[in-house]
Design an enzyme around this catalytic site. Sequence first.
Site, PDB file in Angstrom:
ATOM      1  N   ARG A  21      34.744  21.093  62.875  1.00  0.00           N
ATOM      2  CA  ARG A  21      34.274  19.727  62.569  1.00  0.00           C
ATOM      3  C   ARG A  21      34.141  19.519  61.054  1.00  0.00           C
ATOM      4  O   ARG A  21      34.600  18.516  60.499  1.00  0.00           O
ATOM      5  CB  ARG A  21      32.918  19.532  63.257  1.00  0.00           C
ATOM      6  CG  ARG A  21      32.166  18.267  62.910  1.00  0.00           C
ATOM      7  CD  ARG A  21      30.830  18.316  63.654  1.00  0.00           C
ATOM      8  NE  ARG A  21      29.999  17.159  63.431  1.00  0.00           N
ATOM      9  CZ  ARG A  21      29.066  17.095  62.494  1.00  0.00           C
ATOM     10  NH1 ARG A  21      28.889  18.112  61.670  1.00  0.00           N
ATOM     11  NH2 ARG A  21      28.313  16.013  62.379  1.00  0.00           N
ATOM     12  N   THR A 126      32.629  35.372  63.988  1.00  0.00           N
ATOM     13  CA  THR A 126      32.538  36.463  64.973  1.00  0.00           C
ATOM     14  C   THR A 126      31.065  36.818  65.130  1.00  0.00           C
ATOM     15  O   THR A 126      30.321  36.802  64.144  1.00  0.00           O
ATOM     16  CB  THR A 126      33.324  37.718  64.543  1.00  0.00           C
ATOM     17  OG1 THR A 126      32.872  38.829  65.343  1.00  0.00           O
ATOM     18  CG2 THR A 126      33.139  38.095  63.090  1.00  0.00           C
ATOM     19  N   ARG A 172      31.389  45.704  68.742  1.00  0.00           N
ATOM     20  CA  ARG A 172      32.527  46.601  68.494  1.00  0.00           C
ATOM     21  C   ARG A 172      32.034  47.847  67.766  1.00  0.00           C
ATOM     22  O   ARG A 172      31.119  48.483  68.240  1.00  0.00           O
ATOM     23  CB  ARG A 172      33.601  45.866  67.687  1.00  0.00           C
ATOM     24  CG  ARG A 172      34.800  45.468  68.501  1.00  0.00           C
ATOM     25  CD  ARG A 172      35.840  44.703  67.725  1.00  0.00           C
ATOM     26  NE  ARG A 172      35.617  44.536  66.318  1.00  0.00           N
ATOM     27  CZ  ARG A 172      36.355  45.099  65.369  1.00  0.00           C
ATOM     28  NH1 ARG A 172      37.365  45.861  65.700  1.00  0.00           N
ATOM     29  NH2 ARG A 172      36.101  44.888  64.107  1.00  0.00           N
ATOM     30  N   ALA A 187      12.331  47.017  70.143  1.00  0.00           N
ATOM     31  CA  ALA A 187      12.870  48.178  70.881  1.00  0.00           C
ATOM     32  C   ALA A 187      12.266  49.492  70.377  1.00  0.00           C
ATOM     33  O   ALA A 187      11.921  49.613  69.206  1.00  0.00           O
ATOM     34  CB  ALA A 187      14.386  48.214  70.712  1.00  0.00           C
TER      35      ALA A 187
HETATM   36  O1  F6P Z   1      34.541  40.697  68.429  1.00  0.00           O
HETATM   37  C1  F6P Z   1      33.702  40.030  69.314  1.00  0.00           C
HETATM   38  C2  F6P Z   1      33.543  40.816  70.591  1.00  0.00           C
HETATM   39  O2  F6P Z   1      32.666  40.096  71.444  1.00  0.00           O
HETATM   40  C3  F6P Z   1      33.066  42.252  70.426  1.00  0.00           C
HETATM   41  O3  F6P Z   1      31.680  42.336  70.188  1.00  0.00           O
HETATM   42  C4  F6P Z   1      33.514  42.870  71.720  1.00  0.00           C
HETATM   43  O4  F6P Z   1      33.729  44.255  71.570  1.00  0.00           O
HETATM   44  C5  F6P Z   1      34.814  42.161  71.997  1.00  0.00           C
HETATM   45  O5  F6P Z   1      34.783  40.954  71.260  1.00  0.00           O
HETATM   46  C6  F6P Z   1      35.060  41.845  73.451  1.00  0.00           C
HETATM   47  O6  F6P Z   1      36.322  41.283  73.562  1.00  0.00           O
HETATM   48  P1  F6P Z   1      36.883  40.553  74.861  1.00  0.00           P
HETATM   49  O7  F6P Z   1      36.215  39.199  74.942  1.00  0.00           O
HETATM   50  O8  F6P Z   1      38.336  40.443  74.619  1.00  0.00           O
HETATM   51  O9  F6P Z   1      36.503  41.389  76.031  1.00  0.00           O
END
Ligand code: F6P
Length: 324
Positions: A21, A126, A172, A187
Amino acid sequence: IQKIGVLTSGGDAPGMNAAIRAAVRACVFYEKECTGIYRGFQGLVEGDFIPLGARSVKNMINRGGTFLKSARSNDFRTAEGRKKAYDHLKENEIDALIVIGGDGTFKGASLFHEEFNFPVVGIPGTIDNDIRGTDFTIGYDTALNTVVEAIDKIRDTANSHNRLFLVEVMGRVAGDIALNAGIGAGAEEILIPEEDLGKDRLVESLAKSSKSGKTSSIVVVSEGDQIGKNIFELAEYIEEHLKQYEVRVTVLGHIQRGGAPSCYDRVLASRLGVGAVEALLENKNNVMVGVKHKKIVVTPFKEAIAGSNEIDWDLLKVADIISI
Ligand code: F6P
């Protein structure tokens, strides 16, 4: 530059719509045209385009996901696919691109720039927060809030049953979500890929907390952590070695990628959307726009995606101290 194309690629993140946007409206403000490209690089390869104006992005700032859709394109990984993408851009008289995504997106964009000398600017979108050259990526703050809200709920049931919960979060190979949401949700232990705690030290530490009077426990496990990779096996190991608790596992999964973006993410996305258009108009390209110490900065794609994640070790120390 007269016409700018915009796309979202890779895993979606809350705030991507707000970034589109802002980019569209900045184009209108600077009297440039804007074209939306569906399904990331795949839509570029297929020529799946839509003209966008200021009103095409109304009621978008608050919406999760990305209305342009996203994909991880295999075709764009081939030289043939990238040539098709270039031809579609030329046919449609698009002379610059804004790509919103993470490291995979920036790798693709950088290669495309090198092959065709095509102007591209990236916006970090991300939930993982694993991009250099920006303090935060779009979607990260919202994902943290989602995780904290979920763990607060898990804590209620953990307390009622005197149980230990392993909660797996995304990220990731980056531990930022685990570390920050782990602190925010109180935690007892946080397992991240950047630090190798080891199963025995984990069990030792949990035994100590139990002796000190804790009746339930929350362990946040980053999906990329060495010992947490198989979280169900880890749960069995803990149950075998620590008789005090019944252990349960919750994998939060894609819930972390959905939902309305937080105010922080909406503002960040708005700044970066405008920043990306301005960067292109100032002839900057093959770079990502980010925010560092409250200022918009540009970083070459190669640096933005270089090396391993930088974890905040001071924050890890804080987590250790307050979980005593
Ligand atoms: O990069 C964003 C993410 O959500 C990561 O945290 C995770 O490992 C990955 O994408 C999962 O990917 P997908 O949606 O392709 O399963």
